[in-house]
Design an enzyme around this catalytic site. Structure first.
Site, short mmCIF file in Angstrom:
data_model
loop_
_atom_site.label_atom_id
_atom_site.label_comp_id
_atom_site.label_asym_id
_atom_site.label_seq_id
_atom_site.Cartn_x
_atom_site.Cartn_y
_atom_site.Cartn_z
N HIS A 1 0.83 -1.19 0.00
CA HIS A 1 0.00 0.00 0.00
C HIS A 1 0.87 1.24 0.00
CE1 HIS A 1 0.91 -0.22 4.27
NE2 HIS A 1 0.11 -1.27 4.46
P1 TYD Z 1 -2.48 -3.51 7.29
O1 TYD Z 1 -2.34 -2.10 6.88
O2 TYD Z 1 -3.11 -4.45 6.31
O3 TYD Z 1 -1.08 -4.12 7.75
P2 TYD Z 1 0.29 -4.23 6.93
O4 TYD Z 1 0.64 -2.86 6.48
O5 TYD Z 1 1.28 -4.77 7.88
O6 TYD Z 1 0.11 -5.16 5.79
O7 TYD Z 1 -3.29 -3.54 8.66
C1 TYD Z 1 -3.88 -4.72 9.17
C2 TYD Z 1 -5.16 -4.35 9.87
O8 TYD Z 1 -4.91 -3.52 11.00
C3 TYD Z 1 -6.12 -3.59 8.98
O9 TYD Z 1 -7.44 -4.05 9.25
C4 TYD Z 1 -6.00 -2.17 9.44
C5 TYD Z 1 -5.65 -2.31 10.90
N1 TYD Z 1 -4.80 -1.23 11.44
C6 TYD Z 1 -5.31 -0.39 12.42
O10 TYD Z 1 -6.48 -0.51 12.85
N2 TYD Z 1 -4.51 0.59 12.92
C7 TYD Z 1 -3.24 0.78 12.50
O11 TYD Z 1 -2.53 1.70 13.01
C8 TYD Z 1 -2.72 -0.09 11.48
C9 TYD Z 1 -1.32 0.08 10.96
C10 TYD Z 1 -3.54 -1.08 10.98
#
Ligand code: TYD
Length: 138
Positions: free
Chosen positions: A53
């Protein structure tokens, strides 16, 4: 391109003595933004790819405080680079609007992420073709 628009490695102060190491990270010093949030990622298998992302508003510093992982950063001008996160006293600064992927996690990887914003899903771009639509910015 302005350094602000590129990822770069940061080395933190490491106060070692015979008792062990102590790494210091202070707001406004080693971190080039105002810290608003930390989160950390652990327990990811070696073949997992995380991230995938870009963030419109957030800057990050990523530190493998335990174990190791790799970080691929892609820029809207077509460049890309891979960082190896292998030391608890170095981090990688990530500017806004880069595409990031974290992979090759060691079994003991704890990847600490320091962010410049509170969490807001609306500032995430999770589809690569949508991120590429911002090419005009560069
Ligand atoms: P995600 O962005 O997919 O993780 P990564 O970047 O490691 O692949 O986040 C996983 C889940 O956690 C998603 O449902 C969003 C949630 N999340 C939060 O609620 N707060 C946060 O600060 C972060 C980073 C993620």
């Amino acid at each position: 391109m302005d350094k602000k628009n590129r990822a770069y490695m940061i080395e933190f102060s490491n106060k070692g003595d015979k008792r062990g190491q102590l790494v210091i990270i202070e707001n406004g010093k080693e971190i080039p933004f105002n810290m608003q949030r930390i989160f950390y990622i652990y327990g990811s298998d070696k073949d997992v790819v995380r991230g995938c992302h870009a963030n419109k508003d957030s800057e990050f510093v990523l530190i493998n405080v335990s174990g190791s992982s790799k970080l691929k950063v892609e820029y809207l001008d077509g460049d890309s680079e891979i960082f190896s996160l292998i030391r608890p006293y170095t981090g990688v600064y990530l500017p806004k609007m880069v595409w990031k992927e974290m992979f090759d996690f060691s079994f003991d990887s704890v990847l600490l992420c320091i962010a410049s914003t509170k969490y807001d899903e609306n500032e995430y771009i999770r589809e690569k073709h949508k991120w590429k639509e911002y090419e005009f910015l560069y």
